[in-house]
Write a protein that holds these residues in place. Sequence first.
Motif, PDB file in Angstrom:
ATOM      1  N   ASN A   1       0.832  -1.468   0.038  1.00  0.00           N
ATOM      2  CA  ASN A   1      -0.050  -0.007  -0.143  1.00  0.00           C
ATOM      3  C   ASN A   1       0.813   1.222  -0.028  1.00  0.00           C
ATOM      4  O   ASN A   1       0.413   2.175  -0.506  1.00  0.00           O
ATOM      5  N   ALA A   2       2.109   1.179   0.590  1.00  0.00           N
ATOM      6  CA  ALA A   2       2.818   2.314   0.805  1.00  0.00           C
ATOM      7  C   ALA A   2       3.314   2.656  -0.600  1.00  0.00           C
ATOM      8  O   ALA A   2       3.392   3.876  -1.118  1.00  0.00           O
ATOM      9  N   ARG A   3       3.782   1.793  -1.426  1.00  0.00           N
ATOM     10  CA  ARG A   3       4.363   1.766  -2.774  1.00  0.00           C
ATOM     11  C   ARG A   3       3.168   2.187  -3.681  1.00  0.00           C
ATOM     12  O   ARG A   3       3.289   3.082  -4.638  1.00  0.00           O
ATOM     13  N   ALA A   4       1.942   1.763  -3.635  1.00  0.00           N
ATOM     14  CA  ALA A   4       0.695   1.919  -4.292  1.00  0.00           C
ATOM     15  C   ALA A   4       0.449   3.489  -4.008  1.00  0.00           C
ATOM     16  O   ALA A   4       0.007   4.089  -4.936  1.00  0.00           O
ATOM     17  N   LEU A   5       0.587   4.062  -2.855  1.00  0.00           N
ATOM     18  CA  LEU A   5       0.343   5.410  -2.561  1.00  0.00           C
ATOM     19  C   LEU A   5       1.022   6.262  -3.342  1.00  0.00           C
ATOM     20  O   LEU A   5       0.734   7.119  -4.011  1.00  0.00           O
ATOM     21  N   VAL A   6       2.518   5.825  -3.314  1.00  0.00           N
ATOM     22  CA  VAL A   6       3.473   6.661  -4.465  1.00  0.00           C
ATOM     23  C   VAL A   6       2.951   6.750  -5.831  1.00  0.00           C
ATOM     24  O   VAL A   6       2.979   7.773  -6.536  1.00  0.00           O
ATOM     25  N   ARG A  29      -5.656   5.940   3.609  1.00  0.00           N
ATOM     26  CA  ARG A  29      -6.755   5.413   4.532  1.00  0.00           C
ATOM     27  C   ARG A  29      -6.104   4.019   5.171  1.00  0.00           C
ATOM     28  O   ARG A  29      -6.235   3.782   6.454  1.00  0.00           O
ATOM     29  N   TYR A  30      -5.839   3.317   4.451  1.00  0.00           N
ATOM     30  CA  TYR A  30      -5.127   1.924   4.770  1.00  0.00           C
ATOM     31  C   TYR A  30      -3.985   2.171   5.496  1.00  0.00           C
ATOM     32  O   TYR A  30      -3.831   1.570   6.790  1.00  0.00           O
ATOM     33  N   ARG A  63       9.370   1.598   4.635  1.00  0.00           N
ATOM     34  CA  ARG A  63       8.585   1.890   3.177  1.00  0.00           C
ATOM     35  C   ARG A  63       7.607   2.814   3.622  1.00  0.00           C
ATOM     36  O   ARG A  63       7.408   3.582   2.680  1.00  0.00           O
ATOM     37  N   ALA A  64       6.664   2.647   4.631  1.00  0.00           N
ATOM     38  CA  ALA A  64       5.774   3.900   4.748  1.00  0.00           C
ATOM     39  C   ALA A  64       6.290   5.061   5.057  1.00  0.00           C
ATOM     40  O   ALA A  64       5.759   6.079   4.365  1.00  0.00           O
ATOM     41  N   ILE A  65       7.417   5.287   5.777  1.00  0.00           N
ATOM     42  CA  ILE A  65       8.188   6.201   5.831  1.00  0.00           C
ATOM     43  C   ILE A  65       8.423   6.957   4.525  1.00  0.00           C
ATOM     44  O   ILE A  65       8.240   8.024   4.091  1.00  0.00           O
TER      45      ILE A  65
END
Length: 188
Positions: A1-6, A29-30, A63-65
């Motif tokens: 999800n972090a990668r998908a956000l980017v 949101r996730y 990865r989230a950071i």
Amino acid sequence: NARALVVASKLYLKTKKPEMLELAKVYLRYMSYVQDEDGKFLNIVSKDKTIHKNSWSEEAHCRAIQALGTVIPSHAITDEARKEAKEMFLKAIPLAEEIHAPRALASAIIGLHHYNKENYSEQIIRTIKRFANRLTDSYDENASSDWKWFEKEMTYSNSKLSEALLYAYMSTRERKYPTDFISFFDNV
């Protein structure tokens, strides 16, 4: 999800398609959902939406950071979403202080660099230096005359380690970061 956000955020910036902005909001949101009260980004959620509290990993956390630090200054999400992303980002950084896994450190450095371009802070610069020093320490511990690398073996996402030191240099202008590992490429 972090990668998908980017990815969704970058696609929104490029195409201005509203569905890309909506996807970015879903991923954000996730990420908010899986961030624990102490700032940890947990990594596994069951079909019934139960978060596995023991699923924290250094790499997923960093990865989230990286994702949040990349998205916040990009203006690819709404101001409200940027505010939420910033709160999550700042809440997550203290946990990264104890991390030593090279790829996790690399992700954190990259996210901190991008975030700091718009939200400059000497404290962030100091954090980047600490993390970059851990990477160069890992290089020093593992490199030899015939092996110029951060670990005893090459596994996955290897370029991320060098990339992070380049970002550390761009943030700090300390030449030791790119030159500590550059000799590896002389032998390739």
